[in-house]
Design a protein around this motif. Structure first.
Motif, short mmCIF file in Angstrom:
data_model
loop_
_atom_site.label_atom_id
_atom_site.label_comp_id
_atom_site.label_asym_id
_atom_site.label_seq_id
_atom_site.Cartn_x
_atom_site.Cartn_y
_atom_site.Cartn_z
N UNK A 1 66.16 45.07 5.80
CA UNK A 1 64.76 45.37 5.47
C UNK A 1 64.28 46.36 6.52
N UNK A 2 63.75 47.48 6.07
CA UNK A 2 63.40 48.55 7.01
C UNK A 2 61.95 48.98 6.83
N UNK A 3 61.35 49.39 7.95
CA UNK A 3 60.03 50.01 7.92
C UNK A 3 60.21 51.50 7.74
N UNK A 4 59.56 52.05 6.73
CA UNK A 4 59.67 53.50 6.51
C UNK A 4 58.94 54.26 7.62
N UNK A 5 57.92 53.64 8.23
CA UNK A 5 57.25 54.28 9.35
C UNK A 5 58.24 54.46 10.50
N UNK A 6 59.01 53.40 10.79
CA UNK A 6 60.00 53.50 11.87
C UNK A 6 61.07 54.53 11.55
N UNK A 7 61.41 54.65 10.25
CA UNK A 7 62.42 55.63 9.85
C UNK A 7 61.88 57.05 10.03
N UNK A 8 60.57 57.22 9.71
CA UNK A 8 59.96 58.55 9.84
C UNK A 8 59.62 58.88 11.28
N UNK A 9 59.39 57.85 12.11
CA UNK A 9 59.00 58.06 13.51
C UNK A 9 59.94 57.28 14.42
N UNK A 10 61.20 57.71 14.49
CA UNK A 10 62.19 56.96 15.27
C UNK A 10 61.91 57.06 16.77
N UNK A 11 62.32 56.03 17.49
CA UNK A 11 62.17 56.02 18.95
C UNK A 11 63.23 56.88 19.63
N UNK A 12 64.28 57.19 18.88
CA UNK A 12 65.35 58.06 19.38
C UNK A 12 65.55 59.20 18.39
N UNK A 13 65.62 60.42 18.90
CA UNK A 13 65.79 61.59 18.03
C UNK A 13 67.15 62.24 18.27
N UNK A 14 67.66 62.86 17.20
CA UNK A 14 68.95 63.53 17.25
C UNK A 14 68.78 65.03 16.99
#
Length: 305
Positions: A212-225
């Motif tokens: 189960x995932x939060x789309x907010x967390x997916x759009x605003x990740x704490x780590x970027x690549x």
């Protein structure tokens, strides 16, 4: 915590031979657009039919607005609009006749919103109901569900048969429902549309919730690549040797960088000292999240699901 509108606890419907749904735990909050994603045959429709009270579970419970789905389904329907995965219309001649019958059943007297949905979906309701294409039938079912402007929408693969333009029009309607504070539970196998409108999403595989995932967390990740391409290979090597970031070489002049949000300023400040040809951020998509959860679940439980 916001009001819980839809809740399942240990919901299990076992059809034998590992078919069905098993120990489904879900909570959907008031005003939330909740996505339910999985491949065909993964258990999405069984879960939804249990929610609506069409199927009696073997064990576990499901409630909508605090009402038990199996014993109080008639009361649940007073505040829930539903688009089934398989559309079956009554023996009426045209879409207009069907929508009028539906309006009478729902007590709709103001047809302003119904006409808005018809216009947005470019539906011709005067068409013969039996001769409608799959897409036309889907549009008609969506109009019939939305016209009542109920507070809860349960939608089983609602964009099946819609072309990409109409799919986007439908997503606009879902955004409007969210603006009204309505709660939407929507299943799909199309990751992009779930990602476009949902607040959270549950992923189901072989009848089991695997993530189960939060789309907010997916759009605003704490780590970027990032992928950075330097003008020359020696520049890249100098960066790899001195940078205090997780980085690895990709090709002659490029490297991949993993950077925490709080390190972004430091990263960009450092990159100013280099000749950069290209810099791209790689966003993790919902589909990538699903595949990652899918592979992890396979590793933990083997291929048997």
């Amino acid at each position: 915590m916001r009001d819980i509108i839809i809740k399942t606890s240990g919901l299990t419907k076992d059809y034998g031979k590992k078919r069905g749904v098993f120990d489904i735990d879900l909570e959907v909050h008031k005003g939330e657009v909740f996505g339910f994603v999985g491949t065909n045959g993964s258990g999405k429709t069984t879960t939804i039919r249990s929610m609506m009270g069409f199927i009696r579970p073997n064990s576990g419970v499901c409630a909508v607005n605090g009402l038990d789905s199996w014993t109080q389904s008639a009361d649940i329907m007073k505040n829930v609009s539903y688009v089934p995965g398989e559309i079956a219309f009554p023996a009426l001649k045209t879409g207009t006749e069907f929508l009028k019958t539906q309006a009478k059943y729902l007590g709709v007297t103001d047809f302003g919103y119904m006409n808005h949905v018809i216009e947005l979906l470019q539906l011709d309701p005067t068409a013969n109901l039996k001769r409608m294409s799959k897409g036309m039938k889907q549009k008609t079912a969506i109009v019939a569900a939305l016209m009542g402007e109920k507070e809860v929408l349960v939608l089983d693969e609602p964009t099946t048969g819609l072309d990409p333009l109409m799919r986007e029009a439908f997503l606009q309607l879902i955004r409007e429902e969210k603006q009204k504070g309505h709660t939407v539970f929507m299943s799909s196998h199309i990751f992009e549309e779930i990602e476009a409108v949902c607040d959270r999403v549950a992923m189901i595989r072989d009848g089991h919730i695997i993530d189960t995932a939060s789309l907010y967390d997916l759009r605003h990740p704490s780590v970027k690549n990032f992928v950075v391409k330097f003008e020359r290979e020696p520049e890249k090597q100098r960066f790899l040797e001195t940078a205090a970031f997780r980085a690895e070489s990709k090709d002659a002049a490029s490297c991949a960088i993993v950077c925490k949000i709080e390190q972004l300023d430091a990263l960009f400040h450092l990159l100013k000292d280099y000749q950069i040809v290209d810099l791209q951020e790689n966003h993790r998509s919902l589909q990538q999240q699903f595949m990652s959860a899918y592979k992890e679940e396979l590793t933990q439980n083997g291929n048997n699901g």
